[in-house]
Structure formats: C-alpha cells, structure tokens
Design an enzyme around this catalytic site. Structure first.
Site, PDB file in Angstrom:
ATOM      1  N   GLY A 265       0.822  -1.192   0.000  1.00  0.00           N
ATOM      2  CA  GLY A 265       0.000   0.000   0.000  1.00  0.00           C
ATOM      3  C   GLY A 265       0.864   1.252   0.000  1.00  0.00           C
ATOM      4  N   CYS A 266       0.229   2.372  -0.322  1.00  0.00           N
ATOM      5  CA  CYS A 266       0.984   3.621  -0.449  1.00  0.00           C
ATOM      6  C   CYS A 266       1.486   4.104   0.912  1.00  0.00           C
ATOM      7  CB  CYS A 266       0.134   4.680  -1.131  1.00  0.00           C
ATOM      8  SG  CYS A 266      -1.502   4.908  -0.414  1.00  0.00           S
ATOM      9  N   TYR A 267       0.607   4.146   1.908  1.00  0.00           N
ATOM     10  CA  TYR A 267       1.059   4.576   3.233  1.00  0.00           C
ATOM     11  C   TYR A 267       2.137   3.646   3.787  1.00  0.00           C
ATOM     12  CZ  TYR A 267      -3.000   7.792   3.646  1.00  0.00           C
ATOM     13  OH  TYR A 267      -3.915   8.797   3.478  1.00  0.00           O
ATOM     14  N   PRO A 268       1.945   2.308   3.712  1.00  0.00           N
ATOM     15  CA  PRO A 268       2.974   1.417   4.261  1.00  0.00           C
ATOM     16  C   PRO A 268       4.338   1.581   3.597  1.00  0.00           C
ATOM     17  CG  PRO A 268       0.906   0.238   4.023  1.00  0.00           C
ATOM     18  CD  PRO A 268       0.715   1.582   3.364  1.00  0.00           C
ATOM     19  N   THR A 269       4.362   1.860   2.303  1.00  0.00           N
ATOM     20  CA  THR A 269       5.669   2.032   1.659  1.00  0.00           C
ATOM     21  C   THR A 269       6.480   3.104   2.375  1.00  0.00           C
ATOM     22  OG1 THR A 269       4.840   1.317  -0.488  1.00  0.00           O
ATOM     23  CG2 THR A 269       6.805   2.728  -0.489  1.00  0.00           C
TER      24      THR A 269
END
Lengths: 357, 357, 357, 357
Positions: free
Chosen positions: D151-155
C-alpha cells in the site's frame, strides 16, 4: 548516433531547470554546464532536490567564452535583454544557439525597442534567427544556427489561430486572445503577487493590451495571412490582437481561448477538416473533438492540444489551446528545435506522456 | 423595525446554504424553514458543520403550501425549471418571492423554451417578475412581489458592460465575454469534472456559446442600448455576445473579462468618469483604478469590483469584473433585493467585509 | 454601551489586517489608528483592497507614545521581540494592551531567552501578563491590563489536550502533536518556501522539535496537570511534547492531531462526557462527534472544533482540533480577550459564521 | 533483451492508468490489454486524454482466462477483495502476477479477515506471495511468481522506520505515524469528500486507528524487530502503531511523519550513518540531510525521500518520508518488482526525474 555537448545558461529558473530535467533524459545529449549567477557554486540538486541522484552538476557563473569551449549547443534561458551578447558570443564561436528569451524573436528592431525599451545590441544577427515554432518554420530551423524560441503564450495563440488566418476565414482586426497561465510562468523569484496566500483562491488579469508577447503573436499571424488562400497577399491587412493574460492558481499550464469574427458562413465539420489538414503529421499537435483542451492533459508533455468551436449564432470562431508552459511553451519546444538543427528525430527525448492527475 | 419570517427552499446546495448563513445574521429576519429533498429530516448543522451552534433548524421536504403559512418571504434556490410552481404558490398566497433560478428571468417565454428546453408553466406571471439587479432595476424591485434574481455570470457581465452599452460607445455585435468561475458555481453534487484530482491543476472552458446565461445577458444589455445617448432607440441593434465560461481551480469567485470594440476614439480618463457617474451612490459596486478586480478581494462580500481598461492600439475596451459567485452572484444579491422589497436599508445584513486571504 | 478607541500596531500583516477587519465590525469599537513601518502613508485599502469602502484609515509609522494618546486599547501584532517596549509604553500610559507576539507568554524569562535568543527587556512586567486563552484563564483576563494572546498552534494544541491532562488520563511524556497550518500562518512577506509554485502541490514539516510555540504549550499543559484529579500536584511530572508543524497548501486554518498514551483503560463515551463537562458553556469550543474537525468548518469563524478518538488496540488517545489560524488562532481570540477585559459580552463582534465552501 | 507481454486489469483507476503510462515507456514491455468494467469498449485515450497518441488500446471487461492467453505478466489494480480469483487464475495459467490490492499482503488469513471483513478465498496461495517492497525483500521477489505490492502509506512508513526497528533503537509500542495523502489516493470515483469545493482549503484525518494499512505496517515492522542487533528475536515485542491518515488538498504525494520514543541516548550523526548503511546501494531511496522530504520533490518519480531528526529534549526520533503515492506508492513499485521478477535491471522504465514545480 554521436552525442552532443550541451550547456544551459540560466538554469536556476523554472525554464532552465526544466531544460536540465529534459536534457538529462535525452539519449544523445551530454550536459556539460549549467549556469546561475545567484546560485553559482551550489549543486543543482541542492537548489532543486528533485534532481538529486540525476544531475551531478553544480552551477557556475555565466562566462560565455568559457562556456562555448565546453558545449556544441547553448541553451539560453536568460531574462529578456540579457541574451543578446551571449548569443553573439555563441555564434561567433561557431556554436548552435537556442535562445529562449525574446531578444531575437522580432524581425523589426524598432518593434523590439518599442516593447522592450532597449535598443537591440546586435540587429545584424536578427535576420539569421528563426522563430522556433517547428510547426510553422521547420525547414528554416533545420538550416539555422540561431533559434529564437517562442514565448509560452504565443505558442498556444499562434498554433490555435494559424489555420484560420492562413485560410482567411476570420477578420484580421477582430481577434481576442484571453489567455490563462499557471504561476510557474512568472518565474521562481518570490514577490507578493505570487506569494501563496495571495495567489491561491485568486485570479487576475495583468498587463491588459500591454504584454510583451503581443508583437510576436501579431508578427507570426500576419506572416500567415492568406497564405492558404487564392488572395493576393498585398491586399490583406495585418493582424492585431486584443490580448489579456491572467494568473490562475495552478503550477503549470496555459489555456488560451481565442475569439475571431468569422467572415461569411462557416461549418464546424469543414473547419475541423481544415485543422486536421493543416496539422497533418504533426507529432506534437493534438486536435481534440470529444474532450476539451485542458492543461491537465499536457502536464509534463510537449503537446499542444487544440479544439475548434463555432458560435454561429453570434458569429464567432472560438478556439481553445492548452500547453504545458514549461514544456511546449519553453523547454520542450527548444529541444524540439535543437533536434531539428542537429538532424535527430524531432521527438527525441520528448515522448514522455504527461502525468495525470 | 419589525422582523420578517423567511423560508429558504433548496437550502442544501451551496447557494441555499449561503442564504441561510447570511440570513442568520440579518437583524430583521427570522428563519422559519429550510427545505431539502435529499436531506429532509437531517439537522442543517449535520450537513453543514460550519453552521453548528448557529442555525438550529432541520431540513424538511418542500411542501409549498405548508411553507407559505410559516413565511412572509420565500427564497427559492431550486434547480432551473423547478421554481415555476413554487413561485406561483407563493404569489397566490400573497407572499413575496425571491427566485434564484432562471425561471422568471427571461421576458420572452419562447426564449426560455429555446434555452431551457421546457415550456414555461406560468407565462402570465413573467410580466410581474423583476430582474433582480438593484443597480439597474431598483425602483421596480421595490414595488414587485416577485424578483427573478440574476445568474452569477450575468451579474458580473451586465454590470461591467452596462455603462458602455448605455452610452453607445461600443459595437453591439463585437462583445466577447470570457468568464471564469470557481467550482462552487457547479453546485454540491459530486461528478467527475469536479472531483478534486480532476479539477485541481486544471482549467477548462465549457458550453462555449451555449451557456444558458447568454440570453439574460443579451436581454439586459439590449435593454440598455443607447439609453444614455441622444440616439433614437429604434435605430440600435440588439446586443449579441460570444460567451465562454471556464472552470478555475478555486472554491469561490467569478472573474469576468469582457472585450468590446470601441466606436470612434475613446479616452481612458473620460471612460472612468463615465463609470463613476453611472455607479454613483452604489453601495456594492467598487470601481478600482489602482488594484485589479480579483475574486480574492470580494470573497465573502457582496461587492462587484470593476475596472476599465482601454487598448487603443488594437481598438478594444477591456473591462474586468470580480464577484463572489455565492454572494453578489447569488445569495447576497437576493437578500439585497429582499431588503428593497421590504423597505429595509439596502445593505442590511450585507456589510461584512470579505475575508482575506 | 460606550465605545472604546482602539489602535492596531502592525496592521499590514495578515493578523493585523484580520484584527482591523473584525474590529471594523465590532459594535463598540472605534478604530483610531493602524500602523505599519513598510506601508506608512498608504491607505489601508490600497494595501488590502478587500477593505475598500470599509476602513477609511491610512497606515502610520509606529510611535508608541503618540498612539496611546488616541487609543484606550492597543493591539500589538508585531514580530516577536518587537512588542516588549510598546507593551511597556502602553501600560505606563494606563492603557489596556493585547499583545499578539510571544513576548509576554512565557512566565520564565530564562525560557524566553532560550527560545527567542533575546534577553527579556521588561521581565518585571511578565507577572502582570495573562495568557489570553479565555477557556482556561477567563477570570484573570477580566482583571488584567496585559493579555499575552496565544500562538496559533498552542491554541489548538492546548484546548484539545487540556481535559486529558487535567484529569491525568495520559502519560505526560508521551504526547505527540502533529500540527498542520495553512500558509497565511507564515505571514505576508514573500519568500521562496511560500512562493506559489513551491508551496502548491507541496507539503512539508519544518522546525521539527524546535518551533518556538513548544514552550508555551508545555507551560500551559504543565499548569493543568492533575488539576481535576485527587492527586497531589507535586507528584506529577511536567508535560513535554514532540511537536512538528507542517505547511499545507491552503490559505487559512490549522489542523492539529495530538496523540497521548492512555494510562489505564479508557472508554470513548466517558471521554466524550468528560470533554463536554470540561467545555460546558464555552461559546467558541465545539465538540464534534459525527463530523471531523476540519479547517473548512471554521474558516472565518472564532471556533475551535475538537473531536476525541480512542485507539484502544494500540493504546492511544487521539484528539483532533481545527481553528482558523487568523481568528481563534490570533485576531479573534485577541478580541475575545478584549471583550472580557472591557466587560463586553465575550462573543461581541465574533459571532459571524464561517464561510463555506 | 526480449520483450514481455503485459496486461493491466483495473486500468481505469488512477493507479491503473499510471501503470499504463509507465509501462508504455518501458523498453521491454508490450502492453496487450487493459481492462475496466465501467469503461469497457471505450478507447483509453477517451477516458484519459493525456494518453492520446501514446496508448492505442481500448478497455475491455475483465475475463481472467482470456487475459492470461495474451499476457506473460498480469498487473491487477483491482479493489481489495476482488483480486483473489484473478490471482489464482493467473498463477494457474503459469503467469507472473503483480497484485496491487491488499489481498495477498497479510501472511495471516485471520488478520486479513479481521481487517477486510472477508474470508480469504485462496489462503493456500498466501505463502507464495512476496510483499513487494524491493528494499526489504529483493531476493524473494526475484524468485516468486506472485508479488503483493505494498500500500501507499505502508511504503513510506515501513521505509522510514525500518532502520530504527531493525537496530532496536526505539520502543516498539511508542510509534506514531501521522500520514498525509494527496487526494488521488482516494481513487477516481466522485464522492462528496473529494468534491473540489469540499476538499480544497480543507484538511481532515480519517479512519483514525482503523485504516486497513495498519496490519501490513505492523507485520513488516515486526518482521524487522532487532534483525540488526545481537538480541535474541524471541525477546522482542511486536510493533504496534498509532496510525492516522489525512487528506490534504493536493493531487499526488504522501508525506509521512513518524515518531518513535528513543531507547537510551542517540546521536543524530550516528543515526544518519546507520540510515546510509541500511539503504546503501538503493536506487530509489534518497536520504536528505539539507532539504526536507516533500512530495513536490518526488512528483512523477519512483523515489522515497527520507530524513531523520532527533528531538533529544523530548526524547523522540522523528522521521519524515515522501513518495508519489501513484508511483513508489503503487505503479512504480509494482514495475520495480516486475523488473526483478523478470531479471531486468531494477530501474528499467523508472528513471524519469520528477516534474517540478
């Protein structure tokens, strides 16, 4: 294909930095120098962190002679009136020069002096300069060593109106160009009108009827008058335009809405055919019929999107053009001209699609 | 001064909510009802949290007869074509009505049918309606029970051009209005063109030559032709306009740039004097000479800022007008009309300065 | 009620201009002077066109003694460290002073010197200053002649955390405040970080752990520790906070997201009851349970909207607060304090709802 | 090098369109199909005019079996829970699959069911999936046929915290991640929170402590605990995070500000060395020391910019990370993984610098 050494003078402005960004991806270009008076000594990646890891150069102060020793092509992204001497130096050293200032765009030195409040320092070089709009002057660009790259507003305005003027379909004194620009067009120097809280939720015209891009629009359109008709050119009047630029709260992009009073009855299908014929084979002009030109469709790309509309009820042809002011309106178009000058395929280094959204 | 009971129909849209906000601060108004089909039953502060602690009402579905029992004045902020019956109900019940839709703005039912694709349901009531632009129709507004409040674009366009048209200074068929609106003008219903990532860093014209505000602009300007000249009115042609609206990435505000071809030679100082005379004593028209009209100067206020420029070289008068589309372009102007109808001082409840930045 | 003569020093910044705008609508205030070093001599409406027709004053240079002759209350919207002398002058002349700088907010002159790099010029006056947060210090404000009006970030941070700290529900060394501000918070002086193309489509933290608002947040929260518990105050540790401000591409507004590690098990319903009790009767604190605090709901209004959330899984209380940085975070709160000092109803001149959108 | 046939399922969303844009420039990729249920039959350039002249494909409805016949690699940009079956089809047909949904990111099917409210349809395939963060799982990605792209936030969150967690420098239960996203992260379907006038001049947290990206952040960080220390892994606690995402008024970009309580005394120079060592040789992680990570520096590029700050006074390590949510947070990272799977140089097709401004 051999590579070419390229220097960019005035690389700390938005246009210069965009030249650097695009040239860094050009397969035949070796960037050898970037200049900036204000940031001389600093790494370009310190001034523009988006270039970290991509462009390892540092800024140096502009020394035209020294620069020409290290470059085969010079891009000059300097303020108006500051390009005249560096252009002369570059040409004298036998280099190719793409000048993004207005200094060599106007064929008449008197007109230049009127609009730029400065006598031209090298009027004898003006005749060698080619106005760098490939869609109109491709052959001449291929053969010149000095390209005067067009202004951002004129690129949109000329391309959207050229077919109408060339075919003599509209009244030459009826043209209104209402242009809107993102704020990067104002450059990178902070000033109150571009201070975020002033420019956001804000919309304002400026220099109504007085913007310096007016004479080059009129020069280029007048040069086209009736060129695709049977009329004798001597009969036709010069084009004059009412031109109003506006500052719009977005970073990039120009949208130009142009109005011209139609002569006789026109038909929208015929008009569109005429535009398609005029721009046949052009890699960077897209004629839209379903969608509307919008800077968001060309953000980061070298396209000029154009649409033609007809308001038969009121008697006007309304054309709309969108470009990225820093690409087709500046850096991209300048590279397009360089490709032509050097014999590279015209689109080399310019094929990246725009980013969306 | 006694207070008046007021209901707002269609209060869940941006214009309706702005009426509620402004009316909640009006010293002589008692808000008695707000309607919304979609949000019936919900507290208005749940739909619009900025009104929490300020307006204790809940939405109800629109029932015209029931509404008229609880209100002396009805504001109708309903979609075009949906106001005709509620207006008739309100008038029949002896109430005063301010209709913010287009339904009673056009004097010719045929023109209405052409542009709105609907036959008018109550054509006999049209003659009683007064076009609610106080600067042009103040006396009539004071005496009517039905005000047809102007569209947002027409408010700017008519006010910026009225003096030129009334004095016969420009060619009636030469007028170009290039208008730009913030996105609240499109209403509160989500749709792709207004989706943030589509509308941000974006700029687009729409309905070129086809926007429904065109006929009311032409009606009102034609009504002014030559009224301040010695000419016989019969001689003068109707005004036609090329009109292009644009969506600009900001929340509020309209900027309208209008071009008209000057007849004979004009002088900028004389023009400005003429505008000052025309708008003498007007509380909500500000003529700017130093600054440029900009929506940021009228955000949250009921002003129309206007500036006049002359492009003598090319032969055009260029006027610029800025309003807050939700206030002078909608809710504020409607309240201005109500004040006139009820005999309150015209500026009551409308004096708050705009917020900046 | 008699009116009061008011002067605003430093009125050409955004906070000063907002004071002028709000005070111009205050029913008991007569604005007598506005100062600006940079714009002395200019009409305020030339510098701020939104005030044209509303505020007829011109800027003058700041001369504290002359100013006090013409005003009963002085608002000082001067840069940090520049207020100390004018405050002393005002008090000496027997005037009431509301100082919007940080100069009299910190009780410990040593802390002031540490964070502002300047020795305090009038340390003996500090004890007379009341931190101007009415929700915490209402009684003291009523009785003082010198109010040190809080910073914008601290207003949000203190109000959102006060109930948790006062009730001893969270660990005093666990507090993280992640705050986001619109760009008007940076003032009106152009500089590269606030240049539109740099600040738009941009988001950046700054002064991580080093922002000068930290000590006043810690001072005020530490002052609250355990005040609503049975614990002996001497036992509790001072509050320290990790504080990171961010610049967000919007004009106005602060959103503050604060995290605190819960001590023991908490229940969301109980927490909300506790907040409701703590802020019972407060006119300008709105506790939201359905909607989320968002600067758009307080734009142009004096509210602080607060919501409390519980992340029991991870063990954190998360509170969110939104204010308009120029109103509850500056000008509005300062006027709220003035009202208290003068015995006017606290909300006088501050009841306008926010504008939306 | 031979080229590979690639299909993109779910190509009408922003992530899918970004995959198409980037893949159209990849030197070894032949795009063979793009799917969209909603736009099946339409040219992709009609739905995304920026791709006119670049991608000649039309959308088709998703038929997994038919798709696998025409592609060697499948990218699935489908909504969560909709990827499970297509992944299974693709693997069964012997293809390589890069799944951009969450369906195969979580190793524990129970955790998946808890957060996504759906039982996993193919739990036996989970063990074959590799979490597609090349900086942590490069070797495994090279050997798998199924990549679960992050996901974008986890990256951003995982990359900014990984060195701290791996070295055991911070308390595992002290982590606060305050993340901010541009609105393209919400997808292309219009809805009220993303309607321009609601989302502009607006800033709001959502799903506090409840966002579905939480379990993958905790899974990956817990997997790293103490891996670069001498400690026995069995002793260390799982990582839990307080995570709050916010919607920020910009199109693209994530800025993640993470706070972690330091264990023992740390030194900023040592910390930075440790980060440099951790990310040594990483092409797409840039560690900034002068500038601050900001989405504007990575707009259109595949970089994750990271900075480390130390607030020794309050006892916190504060890290900041910026990515383009559609590139390093989605499409770019997925292509990075494809390059690894196929043995291409990892940066192939991903070297374009970001555009600025």
């Amino acid at each position: 294909m051999t590579s070419v050494r390229v220097a960019v003078a005035g690389a700390s402005g938005y246009t210069g930095a965009e030249l650097v960004r695009l040239l860094s991806q050009h397969p035949h270009v070796q960037l050898t120098a970037v200049t900036s008076e204000k940031s001389a000594g600093a790494a370009i990646s310190a001034v523009y962190p988006h270039l970290q890891g991509i462009v390892p150069l540092s800024f140096e102060a502009l020394a035209p002679e020294a620069l020409t020793e290290r470059a085969d092509v010079l891009f000059l992204a300097l303020p108006h009136t500051k390009s005249m001497d560096p252009v002369a130096s570059g040409l004298k050293a036998g280099k190719r020069v793409v000048d993004l200032s207005a200094d060599f765009r106007l064929k008449d030195p008197g007109t230049y002096e009127t609009w730029y409040q400065t006598a031209h320092a090298h009027p004898q070089l003006i005749k060698d300069a080619v106005y760098g709009l490939p869609e109109l002057h491709r052959s001449a660009i291929k053969q010149t060593r000095l390209v005067a790259s067009p202004g951002c507003y004129p690129t949109a305005a000329i391309l959207q109106l050229a077919p109408l003027i060339a075919h003599g379909l509209v009244a030459a004194d009826s043209i209104v160009i209402d242009a809107k620009s993102g704020i990067s067009g104002a450059g990178r120097s902070p000033a109150l009108p571009y201070h975020f809280p002033e420019a956001h939720e804000s919309l304002e015209p400026y220099k109504i009827g007085q913007h310096r891009h007016i004479p080059e629009i009129e020069q280029e359109l007048t040069g086209l008058v009736g060129t695709r008709t049977q009329a004798t050119r001597g009969e036709v009047a010069p084009v004059t335009v009412a031109f109003t630029p506006h500052l719009v709260p977005m970073n990039r992009g120009i949208l130009s809405t142009a109005y011209a009073r139609m002569k006789g009855q026109l038909d929208i299908a015929e008009l569109r055919t005429l535009y398609r014929d005029f721009y046949k084979g052009e890699r960077f002009v897209r004629l839209l019929e379903g969608a509307m030109p919008n800077p968001r469709h060309v953000r980061g790309a070298n396209y000029c999107d154009i649409a033609v509309h007809l308001d038969r009820r009121a008697g006007w042809v309304v054309t709309v053009a969108a470009i990225d002011n820093l690409i087709k309106g500046a850096a991209g178009q300048a590279i397009q001209a360089m490709n032509l000058m050097l014999g590279y395929p015209e689109e080399t280094g310019l094929v990246a699609p725009g980013i969306y959204p």
